[in-house]
Scaffold this active site. Structure first.
Site, PDB file in Angstrom:
ATOM      1  N   ASP A  81       1.050  -1.344   0.015  1.00 52.31           N
ATOM      2  CA  ASP A  81       0.097  -0.066   0.216  1.00 52.31           C
ATOM      3  C   ASP A  81       0.871   0.934   0.293  1.00 52.31           C
ATOM      4  O   ASP A  81       2.113   1.344   0.240  1.00 52.31           O
ATOM      5  CB  ASP A  81      -0.905   0.449   1.017  1.00 52.31           C
ATOM      6  N   GLU A 139      -0.299  -1.796   4.793  1.00 52.80           N
ATOM      7  CA  GLU A 139       0.398  -2.299   5.892  1.00 52.80           C
ATOM      8  C   GLU A 139       0.055  -0.627   7.113  1.00 52.80           C
ATOM      9  O   GLU A 139       0.605  -0.912   8.266  1.00 52.80           O
ATOM     10  CB  GLU A 139       1.882  -1.982   5.900  1.00 52.80           C
TER      11      GLU A 139
HETATM   12 ZN   LIG Z   1       4.770   3.686   6.386  1.00 55.02          ZN
HETATM   13 ZN   LIG Z   2       6.705   1.031   5.830  1.00 54.02          ZN
END
Ligand SMILES: [Zn+2]
Ligand SMILES: [Zn+2]
Length: 394
Positions: A81, A139
């Site tokens: 991401d 994440e």
């Molecule tokens: Zn980050």
């Molecule tokens: Zn990262």
């Protein structure tokens, strides 16, 4: 020698990995919306004839099996991401999705794991066992893609003996890597406090309950949790970055809002600190005639690099790069959802140097000018492939 074969393969695919990284960088997607990225990863794995399954909505789980006999299993992780940041770099591969940018290097992690997969795929006759390629979503936002990957069985059937991950670090020069055994990154919880009083004219404080003054006492008092209650041997951070008291010079507001973060490296202390902070803030507000609503949103747990595994990984890094290029890291109070893997499996997370002071590549992650020295992609691919094969015992 295995190491030379891997280095040759890493050089051969380097240009291609750079192209993949640039493609991903130009087409960033926000957490849990990595649809095109996921599609791209699946296409690339298909081109390599690597079987995969879909997981955690946009996640992809690839499988490479070595041809020698072994039932060992290892998992390699990349996150996919990007962040809600408007890219300020003037480069050919600049984000084409305005307001979204790969400013944490997850394009590097994803393209690197694709490169690692290509290398491992060519070396199947040199090792045995199973390598799981985990391309995870999200994440950057709670609850973290890693927690979904685990929930949906990424670490089961077969269960890996170890999970390895890498993350860019511009503070480290390209050509080097960093690692730390034991506790490495912090748990991170979000604090949302609303202090309620009774607003009114600033000239009549005796008629009101001033939430601004309650806020001032609360902020100061809460720091005692860190300075007086925390075991000095356990790192703790309490920071408040947002305070809203929307009154005026002569207006006392009804309420004040405070937002902050609490970070530490010990689960028991984390739980006890939550209770202590809440109790202290509520008591102060009550003592001053107001009330306090204290919400805590639990973030990622702390990240621990399993000692024995990390000693082996450190040795792999040294074999591959030379002792002078492997840096011992300090504790880092940022959070990372790789921590979830480290809580349920032996795991080791190392840092890939991507900075280059001479070329001015120094911006930190999560900034609009973050970029990398792409020569680091030659290391990221080969090093992970080498570590994986070594951990499988070959
Ligand atoms: Zn980050
Ligand atoms: Zn990262």
């Amino acid at each position: 020698m295995l190491i030379d074969k891997i280095k040759t393969l890493a050089s051969e695919i380097h240009e291609d990995v750079v192209a993949k990284r640039r493609h991903l960088h130009a087409n960033p997607e926000l957490s849990f919306h990595e649809y095109e990225t996921s599609k791209y990863v699946k296409e690339q794995l298909s081109a390599l004839n690597i079987p995969f399954t879909e997981i955690a909505n946009t996640g992809v789980l690839g499988i490479i099996k070595g041809e020698l006999p072994s039932d060992k299993v290892i998992a390699l992780r990349a996150d996919m991401d990007a962040l809600p940041i408007l890219e300020a770099n003037d480069v050919s591969y600049k984000s084409t999705n305005p307001g979204v940018m790969h400013a944490c290097g997850h394009d590097v992690h994803t393209s690197s794991l694709l490169g690692t997969a290509a290398i491992l795929n060519k070396l199947k006759s040199e090792f045995g066992g199973t390598i799981k390629l985990m391309f995870q979503p999200a994440e950057e936002v709670l609850p973290g893609g890693a927690s979904l990957m685990i929930k949906e069985g990424a670490l089961e059937n077969p269960k890996p003996e170890a999970v390895l991950g890498q993350h860019v670090m511009p503070l480290i020069e390209a050509g080097k890597v960093g690692i730390r055994a034991g506790k490495y990154m912090a748990s991170s919880d979000e604090l949302y406090i609303t202090i309620k009083g009774k607003g009114g004219h600033g000239a009549q404080p005796h008629e009101n309950i001033d939430p601004v003054l309650i806020m001032a006492h609360t902020l100061t008092a809460l720091q005692q949790i860190v300075s007086r209650n925390a075991d000095p041997r356990i790192p703790s951070v309490l920071s408040f970055g947002k305070v809203i008291a929307d009154g005026a010079t002569n207006v006392i507001p009804n309420e004040v809002i405070i937002h902050g973060t609490f970070r530490t490296l010990d689960e028991e202390w984390r739980r006890s600190a939550h209770i202590k902070m809440k109790k202290m803030a509520e008591s102060i507000a009550e003592g001053m005639g107001g009330s306090c609503d204290f919400k805590i949103v639990n973030g990622y747990p702390f990240l621990v690099n399993e000692e024995k595994l990390t000693a082996q990984v450190r040795q792999n890094l040294i074999n591959y790069l030379g002792e002078e290029n492997v840096i011992d890291l300090d504790i880092w109070m940022a959070a990372e959802d790789f921590a979830y893997y480290s809580q349920v499996s032996n795991a080791s997370f190392y840092r890939l140097g991507t900075g280059n002071k001479e070329r001015g590549i120094t911006s930190s992650v999560h900034t609009p000018t973050f970029d990398i020295d792409e020569s680091s992609l030659k290391i990221s691919t080969g090093l992970m492939a080498y570590s994986a094969i070594k951990q499988l015992g070959f």
